[in-house]
Write a protein that holds these residues in place. Structure first.
Motif, PDB file in Angstrom:
ATOM      1  N   ALA A   1       0.817  -1.212   0.000  1.00 53.37           N
ATOM      2  CA  ALA A   1       0.000   0.000   0.000  1.00 53.37           C
ATOM      3  C   ALA A   1       0.850   1.261   0.000  1.00 53.37           C
ATOM      4  O   ALA A   1       0.363   2.341  -0.366  1.00 53.37           O
ATOM      5  N   GLU A   2       2.103   1.136   0.399  1.00 53.35           N
ATOM      6  CA  GLU A   2       2.983   2.311   0.401  1.00 53.35           C
ATOM      7  C   GLU A   2       3.235   2.826  -1.015  1.00 53.35           C
ATOM      8  O   GLU A   2       3.575   3.993  -1.202  1.00 53.35           O
ATOM      9  N   PHE A   3       3.068   1.967  -2.000  1.00 45.69           N
ATOM     10  CA  PHE A   3       3.347   2.389  -3.373  1.00 45.69           C
ATOM     11  C   PHE A   3       2.433   3.531  -3.797  1.00 45.69           C
ATOM     12  O   PHE A   3       2.893   4.528  -4.373  1.00 45.69           O
ATOM     13  N   GLU A   4       1.149   3.400  -3.550  1.00 45.11           N
ATOM     14  CA  GLU A   4       0.213   4.438  -3.972  1.00 45.11           C
ATOM     15  C   GLU A   4       0.485   5.755  -3.260  1.00 45.11           C
ATOM     16  O   GLU A   4       0.379   6.834  -3.868  1.00 45.11           O
ATOM     17  N   PHE A   5       0.812   5.693  -1.976  1.00 44.48           N
ATOM     18  CA  PHE A   5       1.097   6.919  -1.221  1.00 44.48           C
ATOM     19  C   PHE A   5       2.284   7.654  -1.839  1.00 44.48           C
ATOM     20  O   PHE A   5       2.237   8.859  -2.102  1.00 44.48           O
ATOM     21  N   GLY A   6       3.350   6.924  -2.097  1.00 48.25           N
ATOM     22  CA  GLY A   6       4.532   7.539  -2.676  1.00 48.25           C
ATOM     23  C   GLY A   6       4.299   8.024  -4.089  1.00 48.25           C
ATOM     24  O   GLY A   6       4.776   9.096  -4.482  1.00 48.25           O
ATOM     25  N   LEU A   7       3.561   7.246  -4.879  1.00 51.64           N
ATOM     26  CA  LEU A   7       3.277   7.646  -6.250  1.00 51.64           C
ATOM     27  C   LEU A   7       2.492   8.951  -6.287  1.00 51.64           C
ATOM     28  O   LEU A   7       2.778   9.842  -7.098  1.00 51.64           O
ATOM     29  N   ASP A   8       1.500   9.092  -5.399  1.00 53.10           N
ATOM     30  CA  ASP A   8       0.714  10.323  -5.376  1.00 53.10           C
ATOM     31  C   ASP A   8       1.568  11.522  -4.967  1.00 53.10           C
ATOM     32  O   ASP A   8       1.378  12.630  -5.480  1.00 53.10           O
ATOM     33  N   LEU A   9       2.506  11.319  -4.057  1.00 52.78           N
ATOM     34  CA  LEU A   9       3.409  12.409  -3.696  1.00 52.78           C
ATOM     35  C   LEU A   9       4.238  12.860  -4.897  1.00 52.78           C
ATOM     36  O   LEU A   9       4.409  14.064  -5.138  1.00 52.78           O
ATOM     37  N   VAL A  10       4.754  11.892  -5.646  1.00 52.37           N
ATOM     38  CA  VAL A  10       5.564  12.226  -6.820  1.00 52.37           C
ATOM     39  C   VAL A  10       4.727  12.963  -7.852  1.00 52.37           C
ATOM     40  O   VAL A  10       5.139  14.001  -8.404  1.00 52.37           O
ATOM     41  N   LEU A  11       3.532  12.465  -8.124  1.00 48.32           N
ATOM     42  CA  LEU A  11       2.679  13.105  -9.125  1.00 48.32           C
ATOM     43  C   LEU A  11       2.236  14.500  -8.688  1.00 48.32           C
ATOM     44  O   LEU A  11       2.179  15.428  -9.505  1.00 48.32           O
ATOM     45  N   ASP A  12       1.929  14.665  -7.407  1.00 47.30           N
ATOM     46  CA  ASP A  12       1.558  15.992  -6.899  1.00 47.30           C
ATOM     47  C   ASP A  12       2.711  16.974  -7.056  1.00 47.30           C
ATOM     48  O   ASP A  12       2.512  18.136  -7.427  1.00 47.30           O
ATOM     49  N   ALA A  13       3.920  16.507  -6.753  1.00 50.69           N
ATOM     50  CA  ALA A  13       5.097  17.382  -6.876  1.00 50.69           C
ATOM     51  C   ALA A  13       5.328  17.766  -8.327  1.00 50.69           C
ATOM     52  O   ALA A  13       5.669  18.918  -8.635  1.00 50.69           O
ATOM     53  N   LEU A  14       5.145  16.816  -9.240  1.00 48.82           N
ATOM     54  CA  LEU A  14       5.316  17.133 -10.660  1.00 48.82           C
ATOM     55  C   LEU A  14       4.232  18.098 -11.137  1.00 48.82           C
ATOM     56  O   LEU A  14       4.514  19.037 -11.880  1.00 48.82           O
TER      57      LEU A  14
END
Length: 222
Positions: free
Chosen positions: A204-217
């Protein structure tokens, strides 16, 4: 020939390039790509090594084809979505596919002979980012960052002895039980009060980290 007759000769007649690659992927899923040899592949396909060479000239060509088929399994960014949800969908699909084929991660960007599915996938991702208004520089940054995260997480996930459930709880318990009282307090707290709790799943950590990356981009897009 009776139905029970499954001679090598009859198998050779049915051998195709697709069947060789399917067999190679299935074998790599079981034993890893480093242990994949033409001899072992031929045994798995119930044929002779020389027969495989009629369809693919060498192991490098087999690896190229295997990687191309892995790229084919990964969903491309849907063209009817904005770039951010489209890339999220693509990255979620990539992690799922690589969890089935963990041997593929080190090979995904290392092949010098890229085949059509590989090229088409890269083109679709670049097109998605460009449609989203990212400059060429930001497109390069975004693609490198997203794939670094996806591939890195896939490697980490593949290396874990467990990711959740009772197996993870047992491993965590075995880790902290021998520790002296008061030693490594933060590790003990995190393990006992988070990792060992019902419902914990590292994946489940994958989605959390992915959303952080996409938000930053997204914040960097004009």
């Amino acid at each position: 020939m009776t139905p029970a007759d499954t001679s090598v000769g009859s198998t050779k007649q049915r051998l195709t390039r697709d069947r060789v690659l399917d067999g190679a992927i299935s074998l790599a899923d079981r034993i890893g790509v480093d242990s994949l040899t033409i001899r072992r592949l031929a045994d798995a396909l119930e044929t002779r090594p020389m027969t495989i060479y009629h369809h693919l000239p060498n192991k490098e060509a087999i690896l190229d084809g295997m990687v191309d088929r892995v790229f084919a399994e990964i969903d491309r960014p849907p063209a009817d979505l904005d770039w951010k949800p489209a890339m999220r969908h693509r990255c979620m699909s990539a992690r799922e596919v690589l969890s089935r084929h963990p041997w593929a991660v080190p090979l995904m960007e290392s092949r010098s002979n890229a085949l059509p599915e590989t090229l088409g996938h890269h083109d679709a991702v670049l097109g998605c980012l460009r449609r989203g208004g990212l400059s060429l520089d930001m497109t390069g940054h975004a693609y490198a960052l997203l794939d670094s995260y996806v591939y890195g997480f896939a490697l980490q996930e593949a290396s874990l002895p467990a990711t959740g459930g009772a197996e993870m709880a047992d491993l965590a318990h075995a880790l902290i039980t021998p520790l002296p009282d008061g030693a490594y307090p933060h590790l003990a707290e995190f393990t006992a009060r988070h990792v060992m709790q019902p419902g914990y799943d590292f994946r489940a950590e994958f989605e959390f980290g992915l959303d952080l990356v996409l938000d930053a981009l997204e914040a960097r897009v004009p």
